[in-house]
Design an enzyme around this catalytic site. Structure first.
Site, PDB file in Angstrom:
ATOM      1  N   GLY A 101       8.477  17.266  -0.052  1.00 31.80           N
ATOM      2  CA  GLY A 101       7.678  16.873  -1.211  1.00 31.80           C
ATOM      3  C   GLY A 101       7.970  15.461  -1.698  1.00 31.80           C
ATOM      4  O   GLY A 101       8.959  14.833  -1.307  1.00 31.80           O
TER       5      GLY A 101
ATOM      6  N   ARG B  71      -4.910  15.132   9.296  1.00 33.12           N
ATOM      7  CA  ARG B  71      -6.377  15.035   9.291  1.00 33.12           C
ATOM      8  C   ARG B  71      -6.902  13.763   9.955  1.00 33.12           C
ATOM      9  O   ARG B  71      -8.108  13.619  10.159  1.00 33.12           O
ATOM     10  CB  ARG B  71      -6.905  15.145   7.843  1.00 33.12           C
ATOM     11  CG  ARG B  71      -6.900  16.593   7.362  1.00 33.12           C
ATOM     12  CD  ARG B  71      -7.738  16.738   6.122  1.00 33.12           C
ATOM     13  NE  ARG B  71      -7.041  16.271   4.941  1.00 33.12           N
ATOM     14  CZ  ARG B  71      -7.641  15.734   3.890  1.00 33.12           C
ATOM     15  NH1 ARG B  71      -8.942  15.552   3.890  1.00 33.12           N
ATOM     16  NH2 ARG B  71      -6.939  15.337   2.847  1.00 33.12           N
TER      17      ARG B  71
HETATM   18  C1  UD1 Z   1       0.291  13.636  -4.595  1.00 30.07           C
HETATM   19  C2  UD1 Z   1       0.603  13.950  -6.045  1.00 30.07           C
HETATM   20  C3  UD1 Z   1      -0.693  14.183  -6.806  1.00 30.07           C
HETATM   21  C4  UD1 Z   1      -1.583  12.970  -6.675  1.00 30.07           C
HETATM   22  C5  UD1 Z   1      -1.792  12.624  -5.211  1.00 30.07           C
HETATM   23  C6  UD1 Z   1      -2.500  11.299  -5.095  1.00 30.07           C
HETATM   24  C7  UD1 Z   1       2.738  15.124  -6.042  1.00 30.07           C
HETATM   25  C8  UD1 Z   1       3.399  16.441  -6.094  1.00 30.07           C
HETATM   26  N1  UD1 Z   1       1.398  15.146  -6.075  1.00 30.07           N
HETATM   27  O1  UD1 Z   1      -0.311  14.772  -4.037  1.00 30.07           O
HETATM   28  O2  UD1 Z   1      -0.431  14.427  -8.161  1.00 30.07           O
HETATM   29  O3  UD1 Z   1      -2.818  13.215  -7.300  1.00 30.07           O
HETATM   30  O4  UD1 Z   1      -0.540  12.490  -4.532  1.00 30.07           O
HETATM   31  O5  UD1 Z   1      -2.803  11.043  -3.742  1.00 30.07           O
HETATM   32  O6  UD1 Z   1       3.383  14.108  -5.996  1.00 30.07           O
HETATM   33  N2  UD1 Z   1       5.253  12.009   1.142  1.00 30.07           N
HETATM   34  C9  UD1 Z   1       6.492  11.805   1.692  1.00 30.07           C
HETATM   35  N3  UD1 Z   1       7.329  12.850   1.816  1.00 30.07           N
HETATM   36  C10 UD1 Z   1       6.999  14.097   1.411  1.00 30.07           C
HETATM   37  C11 UD1 Z   1       5.719  14.306   0.845  1.00 30.07           C
HETATM   38  C12 UD1 Z   1       4.868  13.231   0.714  1.00 30.07           C
HETATM   39  O7  UD1 Z   1       6.852  10.687   2.071  1.00 30.07           O
HETATM   40  O8  UD1 Z   1       7.829  15.006   1.550  1.00 30.07           O
HETATM   41  C13 UD1 Z   1       4.344  10.859   0.993  1.00 30.07           C
HETATM   42  C14 UD1 Z   1       3.104  10.964   1.865  1.00 30.07           C
HETATM   43  O9  UD1 Z   1       3.297  10.329   3.102  1.00 30.07           O
HETATM   44  C15 UD1 Z   1       2.068  10.237   1.027  1.00 30.07           C
HETATM   45  C16 UD1 Z   1       2.521  10.479  -0.406  1.00 30.07           C
HETATM   46  O10 UD1 Z   1       3.891  10.826  -0.327  1.00 30.07           O
HETATM   47  O11 UD1 Z   1       2.077   8.853   1.251  1.00 30.07           O
HETATM   48  C17 UD1 Z   1       1.730  11.567  -1.076  1.00 30.07           C
HETATM   49  O12 UD1 Z   1       1.872  12.756  -0.360  1.00 30.07           O
HETATM   50  P1  UD1 Z   1       0.719  13.813  -0.261  1.00 30.07           P
HETATM   51  O13 UD1 Z   1       1.184  14.982   0.495  1.00 30.07           O
HETATM   52  O14 UD1 Z   1      -0.525  13.163   0.167  1.00 30.07           O
HETATM   53  O15 UD1 Z   1       0.628  14.241  -1.796  1.00 30.07           O
HETATM   54  P2  UD1 Z   1      -0.492  15.089  -2.447  1.00 30.07           P
HETATM   55  O16 UD1 Z   1      -0.159  16.518  -2.262  1.00 30.07           O
HETATM   56  O17 UD1 Z   1      -1.795  14.610  -2.000  1.00 30.07           O
END
Ligand code: UD1
Ligand code: CA
Length: 456
Positions: free
Chosen positions: A79, A15
């Site tokens: 995830g 985004r």
């Molecule tokens: C996550 C949380 C949610 C919380 C939110 C806050 C989980 C399942 N959910 O959701 O409860 O309210 O953050 O912003 O944890 N990332 C990785 N590798 C991955 C996936 C994510 O490094 O495989 C990192 C992303 O770069 C980011 C963070 O983890 O910095 C959060 O990832 P994002 O996809 O934004 O999580 P949400 O689905 O928003």
């Protein structure tokens, strides 16, 4: 128990609509990840691990100077739980693990310290409250108020969606416990991902107490997913900097119109007009006044100096009671002693200018040493570059350089020299004499103006 910090930064940030990986987007002149790492360091962790994935090489390359970071690649983005699992092999099994996000730039160290302290008894999570918790994971509590689990917005039913308390994503737990819980997490959910948030229910099932800690304000825990959110957090940061300056006694013409992208240190009675930008390290002495629309980067200015509108100062040291601008440009290596005047459209680079000297209009002073009480006339240029090498110009004390002089370096203008206007000086001038180096002026008494030819 020692502390290991894992920063999750593998996300793509679609985004943001940008080629640049999300965590490298700047907020107040430093990348989002830089802010997070800076805050993480305040907790003095034994280890700092950053999980990268999308454009990971670019992210890592932005921190090559920082050898104390352990970089871990998450090749498949499965995830947040999966991301933490990639880092666990590098974690000390006896340590406590704090998980942070690389895209949450305004997190405060004091909040994290409280979270780490709360994890003494087991698992601690950082939660916040909003009227509508949007896409955030919901904190589900039982009737006694004890945390039961986190349900992601996409997996939540209507009742759970109405919960106002949400998960910031930040948590702290003993490494061994976390590893064990994560090994039981599955992908059976709306996003088909390994959710880090599933460890909460697993901890509860084992009877491990889950405590919650809250930030002092919501902006501190907000992440950046779009340019809009980035601009909003930049505005919060800007306001914080302005508030701190006001509290320290600085006069700001408008606290909403100042950008501090680095460290700005001000002595007493400093006044700053609107739309000024301060970058990296800037120090302003007592009574310094900065006019509107100035940019100052890596500058120190001594007491009583005035910088007038539209001036750009970069890598300069300015003495006391100087007057700079309007429309002045000081470039790296400009070193001005006290009572120097640098006026409009004057550029100074890698030059030392002695006390009481003036260049008030339209001049270029580069690679020069200028003595005291020198007057540099309008249009004067130091010709410091021969196309290959740079050379120095030395102007000794009490010289007067007439307008439109060109001083071809290397050259020395000796003490008390006068240089006639329009001179091109390529040889050293003798002290205390007037040197003129230009074509002699002549007038032709017998000259007649051209007349129009008359036709046939
Ligand atoms: C996550 C949380 C949610 C919380 C939110 C806050 C989980 C399942 N959910 O959701 O409860 O309210 O953050 O912003 O944890 N990332 C990785 N590798 C991955 C996936 C994510 O490094 O495989 C990192 C992303 O770069 C980011 C963070 O983890 O910095 C959060 O990832 P994002 O996809 O934004 O999580 P949400 O689905 O928003
Ligand atoms: Ca997010």
């Amino acid at each position: 128990m020692s502390l290991n910090i894992i920063v999750l930064a593998a996300g793509e940030g679609k985004r943001m609509q940008s080629r640049l990986p999300k965590v490298l987007h700047p907020l107040a002149g430093r990348s989002l990840l830089h802010h997070v790492i800076h805050t993480a360091r305040e907790l003095q962790p034994q280890q700092l691990i950053v999980v990268i994935g999308h454009a990971g090489e670019a992210v890592r390359a932005a921190f090559t100077a920082d050898t104390a970071i352990t970089w871990v690649e998450q090749t498949e983005r499965l995830g947040t739980g999966h991301a933490v699992q990639q880092a666990l092999p590098y974690v000390d099994a006896h340590a406590r693990v704090l998980v942070l996000y690389g895209d949450v730039p305004l997190m405060r160290a004091e909040t994290l310290r409280a979270l780490v302290a709360a994890s003494d008894t087991g698992l601690a999570i950082l939660t916040a409250r909003s009227e509508d918790a949007g896409n955030y994971g919901r904190i589900v509590r039982n009737q006694q108020g004890a945390v039961q689990r986190i349900t992601e917005a996409r997996d939540a039913n209507a009742e759970e969606r109405a919960i106002q308390e949400w998960n910031t994503g930040v948590l702290c737990a003993p490494a061994a416990r976390l590893a064990q819980w994560l090994s039981h997490v599955t992908r059976y959910n709306a996003q088909g991902e390994y959710y880090l948030t599933d460890v909460i229910a697993l901890a509860v099932a084992e009877g491990v107490p889950v405590s919650t800690v809250h930030p002092t304000r919501v902006a501190d825990v907000e992440g950046v997913n779009s340019k809009r959110e980035l601009a909003m957090l930049e505005a919060v940061y800007r306001r914080d900097q302005a508030e701190a300056l006001l509290a320290a006694g600085v006069t700001l013409a408008d606290p909403a119109r100042i950008d501090v992208r680095g460290q700005l240190q001000c002595a007493r009675d400093v006044e700053i007009d609107v739309n000024c930008v301060f970058e990296e390290q800037v120090t302003l002495g007592e009574g310094v006044r900065i006019g509107p629309n100035c940019v100052l980067r890596n500058v120190s200015i001594a007491a009583g100096t005035q910088v007038l509108a539209y001036s750009m100062l970069d890598g300069a040291q300015v003495g006391a009671n100087c007057r700079i601008g309007p429309y002045a440009r000081l470039r790296p290596g400009a070193q001005l002693d006290a009572d120097v005047h640098i006026g409009n459209f004057v550029e100074v680079k890698a030059s030392h200018i002695g006390a009481g000297s003036k260049a008030n209009h339209l001049a270029y002073v580069g690679d020069s040493s200028v003595g005291q009480r020198v007057n540099i006339g309008a249009g004067t240029i130091t010709c410091n570059y021969d196309g290959v090498n740079k050379h120095r110009t030395i102007i000794e004390d009490d010289c007067f350089i007439g307008s439109d002089a060109t001083l071809v370096a290397p050259v020395t203008i000796s003490r008390g020299s006068y240089v006639g206007a329009g001179s091109t000086i390529s040889k050293d001038t003798p002290s205390g004499q007037l040197t003129v180096a230009r074509a002699k002026q002549i007038s032709l008494p017998s000259w007649k103006p051209p007349a129009k030819k008359t036709k046939g």
